[in-house]
Design an enzyme around this catalytic site. Structure first.
Site, PDB file in Angstrom:
ATOM      1  N   HIS A 122     -34.072 -63.355  28.836  1.00 17.73           N
ATOM      2  CA  HIS A 122     -34.116 -63.771  27.431  1.00 17.73           C
ATOM      3  C   HIS A 122     -33.005 -63.004  26.696  1.00 17.73           C
ATOM      4  CE1 HIS A 122     -35.836 -63.907  23.307  1.00 17.73           C
ATOM      5  NE2 HIS A 122     -36.563 -64.925  23.732  1.00 17.73           N
ATOM      6  N   ASP A 199     -39.527 -56.464  31.289  1.00 21.48           N
ATOM      7  CA  ASP A 199     -39.850 -57.265  30.108  1.00 21.48           C
ATOM      8  C   ASP A 199     -41.086 -58.089  30.446  1.00 21.48           C
ATOM      9  OD1 ASP A 199     -40.126 -59.248  28.250  1.00 21.48           O
ATOM     10  OD2 ASP A 199     -38.034 -59.886  28.268  1.00 21.48           O
ATOM     11  N   GLN A 202     -43.727 -62.476  29.051  1.00 23.23           N
ATOM     12  CA  GLN A 202     -44.346 -63.688  29.600  1.00 23.23           C
ATOM     13  C   GLN A 202     -45.319 -63.396  30.749  1.00 23.23           C
ATOM     14  OE1 GLN A 202     -44.084 -66.570  28.179  1.00 23.23           O
ATOM     15  NE2 GLN A 202     -42.353 -66.216  26.816  1.00 23.23           N
ATOM     16  N   LYS A 225     -47.818 -63.018  21.774  1.00 22.95           N
ATOM     17  CA  LYS A 225     -47.829 -63.902  22.946  1.00 22.95           C
ATOM     18  C   LYS A 225     -49.113 -63.712  23.769  1.00 22.95           C
ATOM     19  CE  LYS A 225     -42.796 -64.011  23.428  1.00 22.95           C
ATOM     20  NZ  LYS A 225     -42.342 -65.316  22.937  1.00 22.95           N
ATOM     21  N   CYS A 363     -33.562 -69.287  24.093  1.00 23.96           N
ATOM     22  CA  CYS A 363     -32.985 -67.928  24.009  1.00 23.96           C
ATOM     23  C   CYS A 363     -32.555 -67.442  25.379  1.00 23.96           C
ATOM     24  CB  CYS A 363     -33.957 -66.933  23.382  1.00 23.96           C
ATOM     25  SG  CYS A 363     -34.404 -67.341  21.706  1.00 23.96           S
TER      26      CYS A 363
HETATM   27  N1  PLP Z   1     -38.564 -61.682  26.560  1.00 18.92           N
HETATM   28  C1  PLP Z   1     -39.070 -62.833  26.985  1.00 18.92           C
HETATM   29  C2  PLP Z   1     -39.117 -63.126  28.457  1.00 18.92           C
HETATM   30  C3  PLP Z   1     -39.544 -63.758  26.062  1.00 18.92           C
HETATM   31  O1  PLP Z   1     -40.053 -64.929  26.484  1.00 18.92           O
HETATM   32  C4  PLP Z   1     -39.490 -63.442  24.672  1.00 18.92           C
HETATM   33  C5  PLP Z   1     -39.931 -64.411  23.660  1.00 18.92           C
HETATM   34  O2  PLP Z   1     -39.912 -65.594  23.850  1.00 18.92           O
HETATM   35  C6  PLP Z   1     -38.966 -62.213  24.295  1.00 18.92           C
HETATM   36  C7  PLP Z   1     -38.526 -61.363  25.267  1.00 18.92           C
HETATM   37  C8  PLP Z   1     -38.888 -61.814  22.860  1.00 18.92           C
HETATM   38  O3  PLP Z   1     -40.143 -61.633  22.331  1.00 18.92           O
HETATM   39  P1  PLP Z   1     -40.355 -61.342  20.784  1.00 18.92           P
HETATM   40  O4  PLP Z   1     -39.615 -62.416  20.037  1.00 18.92           O
HETATM   41  O5  PLP Z   1     -41.826 -61.399  20.590  1.00 18.92           O
HETATM   42  O6  PLP Z   1     -39.791 -59.996  20.501  1.00 18.92           O
END
Ligand code: PLP
Length: 404
Positions: A122, A199, A202, A225, A363
């Protein structure tokens, strides 16, 4: 055990209609809906216990502080961290990664040192490192993947050099659904003496996660999430690592003593929590973790796995269907395109049928470049989705396909 109708009744929003059609909410990768238990806990705290934490001698402040610190313990237990000193509250995954990128690069990296990430990250696990690259001259090395969406682990091993200082990888891809073999990848990194940030944005909502079992050095996720409120998230870090890192932001809470000559910093985890924390948000997050824990993360994983298998099988029957992400280990995220129908058109028309999906690059533009596409339609499941909703999605796609 897993009474789906009872579960759905906990989420009032699932009962609403959109354009006169029952809502089919399949955008859980972006954010999840909230059960009553979470919303009521938040309302209750505002109505009955609201006061700033950590600073008051008065009754309400002490109660609010106890709630906030109990939430930290709930998070600790949920991911099996050793101590609450290792649980830093942030605004979410993005802030957690930015915090770590800034403090780790400042204290542990020199110009020319390297961070390994993967093709399927992401943007929030790419751009914070690029900002550090601009400021400090660090470099990014990227693990490639095969066409099915599996990271190339042989290549990963070859990316290590004496300049490698950190590996930062997604546990589960938000586009392909790939569940990366983070346990083995962490072991490989540790064999090179390199720590790993995972990270977990998900993964945390969908599977049991034990940071000690994974031996992750850092693990990050977002409350929203995992059925909790927006604006709150977690940075887990091994105490030994967090101790080595400097504060991220300055302000109240993160100090021990301030004078114009010399300021000393607070102990963990408060060193990283400048200013008034979102103590109401942490209560909401704790109730969300209680909620999923009561259902059982193993049960949620099994339920969603079966639903995803069913969805994959049904979707593959649709003529012209291309699914991106065919890894053996995959979660409930399905990215696809149908024939030449633009993802945006598909998403917009599905929306008119009450079906909420995500469209675009999610993203993850470098991943889109790797796949040779601009975007996909993405259906992502949560613990409350049903086979009937998958059927509605399939019927919706077939209807849209006929229009083209
Ligand atoms: N990392 C992953 C794999 C994600 O799917 C997301 C959000 O879609 C993020 C990071 C960023 O999360 P946040 O916008 O809640 O900070």
């Amino acid at each position: 055990m897993y009474d789906i109708q009872q579960i759905r009744a906990d989420f009032p929003i699932l009962g609403r209609t959109v354009y006169g059609k029952p809502l089919v909410y399949l955008d859980n990768g972006a954010t999840t809906q909230k059960p009553r238990q979470v919303v009521e806990a938040i309302t209750n705290e505002y109505y009955n216990t609201n006061a700033n934490v950590h600073r008051g001698v008065h009754f309400l402040s002490q109660q609010a502080t106890e709630l906030h610190e109990a939430s930290r313990e709930t998070v600790r237990k949920f991911i099996n961290a050793r101590s609450t000193a290792e649980i830093v509250f942030t605004r979410g995954t993005t802030e957690s990664i930015n915090l770590l990128a800034a403090t780790f690069c400042q204290s542990q990296m020199q110009e020319g040192d390297e961070v390994i990430v993967s093709t399927m990250e992401h943007h929030s696990n790419i751009v914070p490192w690029q900002l550090q690259a601009m400021q400090r001259g660090i470099r990014l090395r990227v693990i490639s993947m095969d066409d099915a969406g599996n990271l190339l682990t042989d290549e990963y091993e070859r990316l290590f050099s004496p300049r490698t200082k950190l590996v930062s990888i997604a546990h589960v891809s938000n586009v392909l659904g790939t569940v990366n073999p983070v346990r083995q990848m962490i072991a490989t990194a540790h064999a090179h003496g390199v720590p790993v940030l995972v990270d977990g944005a998900q993964s945390i909502p969908h599977m049991p996660v034990d940071v000690q079992e994974l031996d992750a050095d850092f693990y990050v996720f977002s409350g929203h999430k995992v059925y909790g409120p927006t604006g709150v998230g977690v940075l887990y870090g091994k105490e030994a690592w967090l101790d080595k890192l400097p504060p991220y932001q300055g302000g109240g809470e993160m100090i021990q003593h301030v004078s114009f000559e010399r300021t000393t910093f607070n102990e963990l985890p408060f060193k990283f929590e400048a200013g008034t924390p979102d103590y109401i948000g942490t209560t909401g997050l704790a109730r969300a973790l209680d909620y999923v824990s009561a259902l059982g993360m193993d049960n949620i994983a099994a339920y969603e796995h079966e639903l995803t298998e069913y969805a994959l099988q049904r979707l593959e029957e649709i003529p012209g269907m291309r699914i991106f992400g065919q890894a053996k280990e995959r979660g409930g995220v399905i990215s696809f395109l149908v024939g030449h129908i633009h993802h945006f058109d598909m998403g917009t028309l599905l929306d008119r049928l009450g079906i909420a999906v995500r469209t675009g690059h999610h993203c993850a533009q470098p991943l889109m470049t790797r796949l040779g596409i601009e975007g996909t339609v993405r259906a992502s499941f949560g613990l409350y989705n049903t086979r009937e909703e998958v059927d509605a999605l399939v019927a919706g796609i077939e209807r849209v396909s006929k229009m083209f």
